[in-house]
Design a protein around this motif. Sequence first.
Motif, PDB file in Angstrom:
ATOM      1  N   PHE A  12      -5.916   3.500  -0.621  1.00 20.10           N
ATOM      2  CA  PHE A  12      -5.390   2.704   0.487  1.00 20.10           C
ATOM      3  C   PHE A  12      -6.308   1.514   0.759  1.00 20.10           C
ATOM      4  O   PHE A  12      -5.838   0.382   0.904  1.00 20.10           O
ATOM      5  CB  PHE A  12      -5.250   3.542   1.753  1.00 20.10           C
ATOM      6  CG  PHE A  12      -4.949   2.693   2.963  1.00 20.10           C
ATOM      7  CD1 PHE A  12      -3.684   2.176   3.160  1.00 20.10           C
ATOM      8  CD2 PHE A  12      -5.952   2.364   3.869  1.00 20.10           C
ATOM      9  CE1 PHE A  12      -3.411   1.359   4.254  1.00 20.10           C
ATOM     10  CE2 PHE A  12      -5.691   1.565   4.958  1.00 20.10           C
ATOM     11  CZ  PHE A  12      -4.407   1.060   5.156  1.00 20.10           C
ATOM     12  N   LEU A  58       0.646   3.978  -3.032  1.00 19.21           N
ATOM     13  CA  LEU A  58       0.287   5.378  -2.803  1.00 19.21           C
ATOM     14  C   LEU A  58       1.395   6.319  -3.252  1.00 19.21           C
ATOM     15  O   LEU A  58       1.124   7.380  -3.830  1.00 19.21           O
ATOM     16  CB  LEU A  58      -0.020   5.605  -1.324  1.00 19.21           C
ATOM     17  CG  LEU A  58      -1.310   4.979  -0.790  1.00 19.21           C
ATOM     18  CD1 LEU A  58      -1.436   5.214   0.712  1.00 19.21           C
ATOM     19  CD2 LEU A  58      -2.530   5.544  -1.504  1.00 19.21           C
ATOM     20  N   SER A  79       0.830  -1.215   0.000  1.00 22.00           N
ATOM     21  CA  SER A  79       0.000   0.000   0.000  1.00 22.00           C
ATOM     22  C   SER A  79       0.858   1.255   0.000  1.00 22.00           C
ATOM     23  O   SER A  79       0.528   2.237  -0.672  1.00 22.00           O
ATOM     24  CB  SER A  79      -0.931   0.000   1.221  1.00 22.00           C
ATOM     25  OG  SER A  79      -1.839  -1.070   1.163  1.00 22.00           O
TER      26      SER A  79
END
Length: 301
Positions: A222, A82, A78
């Motif tokens: 997320f 991101l 994640s």
Amino acid sequence: MDKTINNKAWFLVLPVFLLVAFSAILPLMTVVNYSMQDTFGNNQFFWNGVGWFKELLDPSTDLGGRFLASLWRNLIFSGVILSLEVPLGILVALSMPRGGWTVALCLVVLALPLLIPWNVVGTIWQIFGREDIGLLGYALNRAGISYNYVSNNLDAWFTVILMDVWHWTSLVALLCYAGLKSIPDAYYQAAQIDGASRWAVFTAIQLPKMHRVLLIAVLLRFMDSFMIYTEPFVVTGGGPGNSTTFISIELVKIALGQFDLGKAAALSLVYNLIILIVCWVFYTIMTNAGAERRPVEGGAQ
């Protein structure tokens, strides 16, 4: 003059609450019930209390070790997603035209990856990365780069990350573009009069005005990346070894592969709690940053 408050309007949303209770709360209670029991098959359950939760949070146990290892993989994945998709989405949004027929063309092209089902995305990249018939695998190996996502951990991670970036960067770009389109032309005219540079316009006007859509983009990406299952399962099956076995894949292995419903239920509840906590932290940090920025902007105006 006092206003009369009519609470009868709540009856209009009562069916929605009942639907949510039926589709969300009741299944959640079922999972909570399973998480405190054990079963040996034949639909016979035995009370276990919080035993599965203790085992889950103990790294010395098999369940705890598998959970913590997959949790770290999820967090790393994640974080990488991101750090790549948000800047890329902003860059794509800034590069898109602001008017004319090319706007519709760009929006359609950006929306195409989002329309493809997740299992189909995994199948596409499973073929795309093959050494014999896949364009990516064949090109990399022809260029002298040893690439095999089936047997190499780094190649498997590279493939899964590249696949997710290709699939979901468009969502961030579309949200950022919507934020950019909402900025009045007066801001750009004032910046032009002041002789502001392109970077100054971005940091002082565009980025602050995109704050809310970026908050939505970060939260959505997320949650999606932390709950990813279909794409890596189709491409790598969680391998090589356990290198791409995220919590969702581990959960399915425990629930369906081993039929340990109690362990799987406890893991799913902790999994859900982690997502809620991290999203709340993201939301709190970004909304507080936006609240601190607004008085400054108001004073400048």
